[in-house]
Design a protein around this motif. Structure first.
Motif, PDB file in Angstrom:
ATOM      1  N   ALA A 171       0.834  -1.210   0.000  1.00  0.00           N
ATOM      2  CA  ALA A 171       0.000   0.000   0.000  1.00  0.00           C
ATOM      3  C   ALA A 171       0.866   1.257   0.000  1.00  0.00           C
ATOM      4  CB  ALA A 171      -0.944  -0.008   1.199  1.00  0.00           C
ATOM      5  N   GLU A 172       1.955   1.260   0.756  1.00  0.00           N
ATOM      6  CA  GLU A 172       2.858   2.420   0.775  1.00  0.00           C
ATOM      7  C   GLU A 172       3.528   2.598  -0.592  1.00  0.00           C
ATOM      8  OE1 GLU A 172       4.205   2.397   5.473  1.00  0.00           O
ATOM      9  OE2 GLU A 172       5.201   1.048   4.065  1.00  0.00           O
ATOM     10  N   LEU A 173       3.950   1.498  -1.186  1.00  0.00           N
ATOM     11  CA  LEU A 173       4.582   1.580  -2.509  1.00  0.00           C
ATOM     12  C   LEU A 173       3.586   2.062  -3.563  1.00  0.00           C
ATOM     13  CD1 LEU A 173       6.815  -1.631  -2.435  1.00  0.00           C
ATOM     14  CD2 LEU A 173       7.587   0.757  -2.371  1.00  0.00           C
ATOM     15  N   VAL A 174       2.349   1.580  -3.486  1.00  0.00           N
ATOM     16  CA  VAL A 174       1.312   2.032  -4.422  1.00  0.00           C
ATOM     17  C   VAL A 174       1.105   3.533  -4.271  1.00  0.00           C
ATOM     18  CG1 VAL A 174      -1.164   1.942  -4.936  1.00  0.00           C
ATOM     19  CG2 VAL A 174       0.126  -0.185  -4.654  1.00  0.00           C
ATOM     20  N   SER A 175       1.023   4.008  -3.040  1.00  0.00           N
ATOM     21  CA  SER A 175       0.825   5.436  -2.792  1.00  0.00           C
ATOM     22  C   SER A 175       1.973   6.257  -3.394  1.00  0.00           C
ATOM     23  CB  SER A 175       0.732   5.673  -1.285  1.00  0.00           C
ATOM     24  OG  SER A 175       0.618   7.043  -1.021  1.00  0.00           O
ATOM     25  N   ARG A 176       3.207   5.806  -3.188  1.00  0.00           N
ATOM     26  CA  ARG A 176       4.358   6.507  -3.762  1.00  0.00           C
ATOM     27  C   ARG A 176       4.350   6.432  -5.288  1.00  0.00           C
ATOM     28  NH1 ARG A 176       9.357   4.222  -1.911  1.00  0.00           N
ATOM     29  NH2 ARG A 176      10.284   5.876  -3.156  1.00  0.00           N
ATOM     30  N   ALA A 177       3.974   5.257  -5.844  1.00  0.00           N
ATOM     31  CA  ALA A 177       3.919   5.106  -7.309  1.00  0.00           C
ATOM     32  C   ALA A 177       2.854   6.023  -7.892  1.00  0.00           C
ATOM     33  CB  ALA A 177       3.648   3.653  -7.673  1.00  0.00           C
ATOM     34  N   LEU A 178       1.712   6.121  -7.225  1.00  0.00           N
ATOM     35  CA  LEU A 178       0.651   7.019  -7.698  1.00  0.00           C
ATOM     36  C   LEU A 178       1.095   8.482  -7.661  1.00  0.00           C
ATOM     37  CD1 LEU A 178      -2.517   5.368  -6.120  1.00  0.00           C
ATOM     38  CD2 LEU A 178      -2.014   5.625  -8.569  1.00  0.00           C
TER      39      LEU A 178
END
Length: 179
Positions: free
Chosen positions: A8-15
């Motif tokens: 979830a943290e990686l998705v947030s950063r990728a977004l």
């Protein structure tokens, strides 16, 4: 352990635009996606890896459609499955076109029904890129240059694919290799 980030943290950063964060997601899940595709496609590693690459590119483009950032793996496998189905459908369409061509092509007189079936089977056994070159150059009368342009392949590759494909088709018909 302070450096570990959840999906979830990686998705947030990728977004937010981080290519590195998305790369970490791919690294984390690529083995599961590729393993799934190898089993699902029942084909070689190369095809599964190609489909996985397509799936990861599609995932990057559609990251905003991920509803649950904690479910990255199932989301990626879903995209991979749809890409695999597209590949299978495209392969079937290509095989059907090849089969229709082989059934309607004017073979030299004296070619038996059995030889025609052998030719259909030999054509189906050719790798897709070789089959495409053979279909364009031998069946449709395209020049090597035209086929290279259409298939986005180097001219030398098209020439070798046509030669290799012709040899395998001739062998299927009991040509020089079997004499």
């Amino acid at each position: 352990m302070g450096g570990f980030q959840t999906d979830a943290e990686l998705v947030s950063r990728a977004l937010a635009g981080s290519d590195t964060a998305f790369s970490r997601l791919v690294e984390r899940h690529q083995s599961a996606v590729r393993g799934f595709l190898r089993r699902a496609l029942g084909s070689g590693w190369a095809e599964a890896d190609d489909v996985a690459q397509d799936a990861f590119l599609a995932a990057w483009r559609s990251l905003r459609s991920l509803r649950d950032p904690t479910a990255v793996r199932p989301w990626l496998c879903g995209i991979a499955w749809r890409k695999a189905q597209d590949r299978v459908r495209a392969s079937r369409r290509g095989a059907a076109r090849d089969s229709v061509w082989l059934e309607t092509v004017d073979l030299p007189s004296g070619v038996s029904h059995e030889d025609r079936l052998s030719l259909v089977a030999a054509m189906a056994d050719l790798p897709a890129d070789v089959r495409a070159c053979v279909a364009l150059c031998l069946a449709d009368g395209w020049s090597h240059g035209e086929a290279a342009l259409a298939l986005d392949l180097p001219l030398g590759t098209v020439k070798s694919h046509v030669a290799r494909g012709r040899a395998r088709l001739l062998k299927a018909l009991g040509g020089p290799d079997d004499a």
